[in-house]
Design an enzyme around this catalytic site. Structure first.
Site, short mmCIF file in Angstrom:
data_model
loop_
_atom_site.label_atom_id
_atom_site.label_comp_id
_atom_site.label_asym_id
_atom_site.label_seq_id
_atom_site.Cartn_x
_atom_site.Cartn_y
_atom_site.Cartn_z
N GLY B 41 0.84 -1.20 0.00
CA GLY B 41 0.00 0.00 0.00
C GLY B 41 0.86 1.24 0.00
N ALA B 45 0.03 6.43 4.73
CA ALA B 45 0.76 5.62 5.70
C ALA B 45 1.87 4.82 5.02
CB ALA B 45 -0.20 4.69 6.44
N GLY B 46 1.52 4.05 3.99
CA GLY B 46 2.50 3.19 3.32
C GLY B 46 3.59 3.98 2.63
N HIS B 267 -20.12 9.26 6.51
CA HIS B 267 -19.83 10.69 6.37
C HIS B 267 -21.11 11.45 6.05
CE1 HIS B 267 -18.05 14.43 5.17
NE2 HIS B 267 -16.87 14.00 5.57
N ARG B 331 -19.07 13.74 12.94
CA ARG B 331 -19.70 13.12 11.79
C ARG B 331 -20.82 12.16 12.15
NH1 ARG B 331 -14.17 12.13 8.28
NH2 ARG B 331 -14.04 14.30 7.63
N HIS B 402 -17.75 5.95 4.51
CA HIS B 402 -16.60 6.78 4.16
C HIS B 402 -15.29 6.24 4.71
CE1 HIS B 402 -14.16 10.24 3.45
NE2 HIS B 402 -14.04 10.55 4.71
N GLU B 426 -5.26 3.51 8.01
CA GLU B 426 -6.65 3.08 8.17
C GLU B 426 -6.76 1.57 8.34
OE1 GLU B 426 -9.26 4.46 5.03
OE2 GLU B 426 -11.04 3.60 5.97
N LEU B 442 -5.65 11.82 7.82
CA LEU B 442 -4.38 12.19 7.20
C LEU B 442 -3.30 12.27 8.28
CD1 LEU B 442 -5.55 14.93 4.68
CD2 LEU B 442 -5.54 12.47 4.45
#
Lengths: 252, 638
Positions: B41, B45-46, B267, B331, B402, B426, B442
Site C-alpha cells: 500500500g 501511511a504506506g 460521512h 460526523r 466513508h 486506516e 491524514l
C-alpha cells in the site's frame, strides 16, 4: 433525468504484443446522470452477460483526482468537457444517437497493456529523476520558519494540482510530456524550499523525459486544452528558462 | 483466554512516547541494509513509511495495485489535516487535540496512542512544508487554518480542497527519491493475495502481477500492511473503486486479529444516491459545514423549491439541537440526525433521502469570491456531477460510508499479534475509537508512517537475525498453491451473475442492516443473508477471461469474495457490542434524546476477533481500555 442510446466504437487489444482494432457496441437506455465510466460499467455488465470479455479501462477514485482514468473520446483526451477527467464527464454532455470513438492514450512513451489501459510508468521515472525536495523525515524546521509569499504558494499549487493522468501527452501532436514535467519543476521552484536543488532538478527531469521517448514541444497548446486540472503552458516556459539557466550555470 | 497485551509503556501519559523511544532497541546503521521490509500500500501511511524506512537504510519492497504509487486513495481526501500547532493562538495544545480525539471517538480508543498522535501532529506539518506541500497561506506568508467538526479551535491545515492529494504527492515524492537511490524497489499493478506465516511469524507475501497474472512470492524480515479501510463492503461508498479488504482479511485468516470491525464511519456530507447503476458516492468535504447551514423543511413532504420555503418554515436542526457546535458536530451525530429527519419524511430531493446544505447566508456575508477561494473546486465538482450550481441553489447531501475505524489489531508498536506483521494507517484499528474526527485520518496515516513505525519496527528487527529471509521454504509454496487454486476456482464457475451484481447485493444488505443504525433482529437477518449470498457467489458467479493476463473482473471477484467473508465478522462484532458508541448505533441502546448510549461497565474494551473458519463465529479476545487521564463521560456537543 433522461435516457439516451449511443453507438460505441471501442479500441480492443488483448495485450501489448498483439494488434488491436475497433469493436462496435450499442449502449442502450443510458441515464444522462451517469458518468462516462458508469456508462462503460453498464456496457461491461452487458458484455459479461453475453459471454464476452469486458472492456479493460483504468479507474479508481472516480472523483477526478487520482489520475488513473483516461481515454480519447472522438479525438479528445478525456472527452469534450473542459477541465474534466473521464470519471467526472457525465452523459448529459452527449446527444441521443451519437457515435463515440473511444481509444487509449496513444504515445510511444505509453505502451498499451490492454484495450484502454496504458503503461504510464515513464511518468514515475521522470519524478524519480528529480521531482522532489530531498529532505529526509525529521530534518524539517518549524513550518513557520520560512514564510512563503501567498502568490508564489498559490502558483505552486496551480502546478502541483497535476494528477499525472497523461492527457497532455495524448493530446499533443508530438506526444510531448512537457506540461507534466514542467508542472512539477515549476511547483517546486516556486517555493523557497525547492530552490536549493532547482538547477539539478530541471536538468535531470528533462533528460529523463527525453529518454522516455516523449516528443518535443512545438507550442500547440493542446496539452493545456486537454488538461483536466487546466494547468497553464506558462509552466513550460518557466521550465525552459530554468533549464537554459541551469545548463549555462553548469558550464560556467 | 489471555488478555491481549497492548504493550503500553508505563509512566505519565505525556512522557510515555519520549521514554519509549529512549529505551527501545535500535538496529545498527551498518546492519540496516541487511533487513528486508515489505510495505503493501502506498497511501499516506504506506508511502511515508516506505520512504522513511528506506532513508534509514533498510531494504524496502513496496507493492500497490494501482499503476503508480501516487494514486492511492489518500489522494481523494479533501478537507485537511489536524495539528496542534496553535498558530491561530486560539488555545490549542497537544492535550486539547488528544482530548478532542478521545471524546470524538466516544471513549473507545487507547489514551496512549491518541496522546502520541497529538504529540507528533506538529512534526507532520513541518515535514510536509519542507517537502513542498503547498498548504493554504495568508498574505503574510504564514499558514492558514480552519475549523473542523468536533473541535472548537482552528487546527486544520489545508491545501484548497485537495489536501490529501498534496500530502500524498509529498509522500510519493519522498518515496520516488528513494526509488531513484535504489533503496526502494517498487511493484506497481501488483496485488497482495496471501500473507506467509512461518512458526507464527510473518515472513512474506504472495502477490499477483495484475498485468501478466504471474503469482509471485516475496520474503522479508517484516511485513507492513498499509492497505486502507473496508468501506467498500457497503459497495456504495466514498472510497475508490479498488479499495478493498483483501490484504488485511487474508492476514486475518492467517491469525492476525481483527479489531472493532463494526466501527464504520458514515460521512454526513455526500452527494445523494440517484440511480441503481451508480458506482460510487462522492464526498463533499466536511469543511463545507464551516459556511454551509444544514436544514430541511419543518413540514414533512414539503416539495416546494427550497428558495420558496420561508425562513420560519425551515428547520436548521443541527443548530437547533446542538447550539454550541451547530453545523460542526462530529460526523456520527450529523449523519444520524440526517437519517432521522429523512425517516420523519422531511428529506428533500427526488428520493427524499437528502438534506440541504445551504450557502446563501455565507454568500451574503462573505461574497462569492471568498467562497470560491475556499470551496471553488468542491462547488465545481458538485455541479459537474449533479448539474446544479451551489452558488444559486442549496446543495443536497446525504450520508455515505466513508471510513472504517476498525481494522487489524496492533499494539502500541503498531505490530499485530503476529510477530513481524505491522499494520498502519486506516488498515489498523488504533487511534479513532468508535468515530473519527474530520482531518484526523491524514494525521494518523502520516504519524504512523513518518514518525512512529520507523522507530518501533527497529525494536522488533533488532531481535531478528538479518539476512534470513527466503522464499525457499514449504510455507511459501503452499501459500502460492492456495492463491493459484482460488483463482482457478473463480475462473471455472462460469455462472450467470456478474461480480458487481453480488457486490451490490451485499452492499445494500450491509447498508440497511449494519449501516447508520443497527438492531439485533436486523443483524441476525444479515448473518443468514450473507451466508446465502456467499454460497450463491461460489456457485453462480461469472468471471470472464483468463488468469494469465490483465483481468479486472477477476481482480474484483477476489475482492468481493473476501468482502463476503469479512462482512460476517463485522456483523458478529456489531451484534456482540450491546451498546451504542460513535459510528456504532444500536437502536436498542439510546438516551431519551436519541443519542448513543454507551455501556462502560461491560464494553469499555477493544474487541479483537480471531479467525475460526469461514462462516463460523470468530473467537473474541478483549483488550480492556483503561482511562487514566480522561474521565469517561456522555459526549455532549449541545
Amino acid at each position: 433525468m433522461s435516457k439516451i442510446n449511443l453507438t460505441l466504437k471501442v479500441w480492443r487489444q488483448k495485450n501489448g504484443r498483439e494488434k488491436g482494432g475497433f469493436e462496435t457496441y450499442t449502449a442502450k437506455d443510458i441515464d444522462t446522470d451517469m458518468s462516462f465510466l458508469e456508462m462503460l460499467d453498464v456496457v461491461n455488465e452487458q458484455l459479461t452477460h453475453e459471454g464476452k470479455e469486458p472492456i479493460a479501462f483504468d479507474h479508481d477514485c472516480r472523483e477526478g483526482v487520482c489520475g488513473m482514468c483516461g481515454a480519447v473520446i472522438n479525438g479528445q483526451a478525456h472527452g469534450p468537457l473542459k477541465g474534466t477527467t473521464l470519471c467526472q464527464l457525465h452523459m448529459r454532455n452527449f446527444r441521443n444517437g451519437e457515435t463515440l470513438v473511444i481509444e487509449p492514450w496513444r504515445s510511444r512513451g505509453f505502451p498499451i497493456l490492454k484495450d484502454l489501459v496504458v503503461d504510464r510508468s515513464a511518468f514515475d521515472r521522470i519524478i524519480a529523476a528529480g521531482g522532489y525536495i530531498s529532505v529526509k523525515t525529521g530534518q524539517a524546521p518549524d513550518a513557520h520558519a520560512v514564510p512563503v509569499r501567498k502568490e508564489d504558494s498559490d502558483t505552486a499549487f496551480d502546478a502541483a494540482a497535476c494528477i499525472g493522468c497523461g492527457a497532455c501527452v495524448a493530446a499533443c501532436p508530438n506526444a510531448s510530456a512537457m506540461l507534466f514535467t514542467a508542472a512539477k519543476v515549476s511547483h517546486l521552484s516556486h517555493l523557497p524550499q525547492g530552490q536549493v536543488e532547482a538547477p539539478e532538478r530541471v536538468i535531470k527531469m528533462v533528460e529523463q523525459m527525453d529518454k522516455e521517448r516523449f516528443g518535443n514541444c512545438s507550442n500547440e497548446y493542446e496539452c493545456e486544452a486537454a488538461c483536466p486540472k487546466e494547468i497553464s503552458v506558462e509552466h513550460i516556459a518557466r521550465m525552459n528558462s530554468e533549464y537554459r539557466q541551469a545548463k549555462w550555470k553548469a558550464k560556467h | 483466554m489471555p488478555e491481549l497485551n497492548a504493550k503500553i509503556p508505563s509512566g505519565p501519559l505525556k512522557d510515555k512516547w519520549t521514554q519509549h523511544k529512549a529505551h527501545i532497541k535500535l538496529v545498527n546503521p551498518a546492519n540496516k541494509h541487511k533487513y528486508n521490509i515489505i510495505v503493501v500500500g502506498t497511501g499516506l501511511a504506506g508511502g511515508s513509511a516506505a520512504a522513511t524506512l528506506a532513508e534509514l537504510g533498510y531494504n524496502v519492497q513496496v507493492f500497490c495495485f494501482q499503476d503508480s504509487p501516487r494514486r492511492a486513495h489518500s489522494i481523494a481526501a479533501q478537507g485537511g489535516i489536524n495539528a496542534s500547532k496553535n498558530y491561530p493562538n486560539d488555545g490549542d495544545s497537544i492535550y486539547r487535540l488528544f482530548y478532542d480525539t478521545i471524546k470524538g471517538g466516544d471513549f473507545r480508543s487507547r489514551e496512549a496512542n491518541v496522546y502520541r498522535l497529538a504529540e507528533v501532529s506538529g512534526n507532520i506539518i513541518d515535514q510536509c512544508v519542507a517537502q513542498g506541500v503547498p498548504f493554504a497561506r495568508e498574505y503574510a506568508g504564514y499558514l492558514d487554518n480552519r475549523s473542523f467538526g468536533g473541535a472548537q479551535v482552528s487546527r486544520t491545515f489545508y491545501a484548497r480542497g485537495q489536501t490529501g492529494q498534496q500530502l500524498l504527492l509529498g509522500a510519493y515524492s519522498a518515496l520516488m527519491k528513494e526509488v531513484n537511490k535504489g533503496s526502494v524497489k517498487m511493484f506497481p499493478r501488483t496485488e497482495m493475495l496471501e500473507l506467509v506465516v512461518v512458526d507464527g511469524v510473518a515472513r512474506g507475501i504472495v502477490t499477483r502481477n495484475l498485468v501478466t497474472g504471474d503469482i509471485e512470492t516475496h520474503a522479508a524480515d517484516a511485513v507492513v500492511l498499509a492497505t486502507g479501510g473496508y468501506a467498500n463492503v457497503f459497495h456504495l461508498s466514498t472510497n475508490a473503486k479498488g479499495a478493498n479488504v483483501t490484504a488485511i482479511w487474508r492476514a486475518h485468516k492467517k491469525g492476525a486479529f481483527m479489531a472493532n470491525p463494526c466501527y464504520t464511519q458514515i460521512h454526513p456530507t455526500c452527494i445523494p444516491v440517484h440511480g441503481d447503476y451508480q458506482s460510487k458516492l462522492t464526498l463533499m468535504s466536511e469543511s463545507l459545514r464551516n459556511d454551509g447551514r444544514v436544514w430541511v423543511p419543518k413540514k414533512p413532504q414539503d416539495k416546494r423549491n427550497p428558495r420558496d420555503i420561508p425562513e420560519e418554515e425551515r428547520d436548521y436542526y443541527l443548530e437547533r439541537k446542538y447550539p454550541s457546535f451547530g453545523n460542526l458536530v462530529p460526523r456520527d451525530l450529523a449523519s444520524r440526525n440526517a437519517k432521522e429527519v429523512c425517516d420523519e419524511g422531511r428529506g428533500v430531493g427526488p428520493t427524499g433521502q437528502a438534506v440541504y446544505l445551504d450557502f446563501a447566508d455565507a454568500l451574503k456575508r462573505s461574497g462569492k469570491a471568498v467562497l470560491a477561494e475556499r470551496y471553488g473546486n468542491l462547488f465545481d465538482m458538485y455541479e459537474k456531477i449533479t448539474g446544479s450550481n451551489p452558488y444559486d441553489e442549496p446543495m443536497m447531501i446525504y450520508p455515505a460510508a466513508h471510513y472504517t475505524m476498525g481494522g487489524l489489531w496492533v499494539d502500541y508498536n503498531l505490530m499485530s499479534n503476529l510477530p513481524g506483521l505491522f499494520v498502519i494507517g486506516e488498515a489498523n484499528f488504533s487511534d479513532h475509537g468508535a468515530n473519527r474526527l474530520g482531518a484526523s485520518a491524514l494525521m494518523q496515516g502520516l504519524a504512523d508512517g513518518y514518525f512512529i513505525l520507523p522507530y518501533t519496527i527497529g525494536d522488533y528487527l533488532a531481535g531478528v537475525k538479518a539476512g534470513k529471509a527466503t522464499t525457499d521454504i514449504p510455507e511459501f509454496k503452499e501459500a502460492e498453491k492456495y492463491a493459484k487454486e482460488k483463482i482457478n476456482r473463480l475462473l471455472t464457475i462460469r455462472g450467470k451473475r456478474t461480480v458487481d451484481e453480488f457486490h451490490r447485493e451485499l452492499g445494500l444488505l450491509m447498508w440497511n442492516q449494519c449501516g447508520m443504525a443497527r438492531d439485533e433482529k436486523g443483524l441476525k437477518e444479515a448473518l443468514s443473508r450473507i451466508f446465502e449470498i456467499r454460497n450463491e457467489f461460489w456457485q453462480n458467479v461469472d468471471v470472464p477471461g483468463s488468469g494469465t493476463d490483465l483481468n479486472q473482473s477477476l481482480e474484483r471477484a477476489g475482492r468481493v469474495a473476501d468482502f463476503l467473508e469479512f462482512a460476517e465478522t463485522m456483523v458478529y462484532d456489531a451484534l456482540h457490542r450491546k451498546e451504542s458508541c460513535g459510528g456504532h448505533f444500536r437502536e436498542e441502546f439510546q438516551t431519551p434524546e436519541g443519542e448513543a448510549l454507551r455501556n462502560d461497565n461491560h464494553f469499555c474494551y477493544v474487541a479483537a476477533w480471531e479467525f475460526n473458519g469461514v462462516g463460523k463465529e470468530p473467537v473474541l479476545h478483549k483488550e480492556p481500555l483503561d482511562f487514566e487521564e480522561v474521565h469517561l463521560a456522555q459526549r455532549n456537543y449541545k
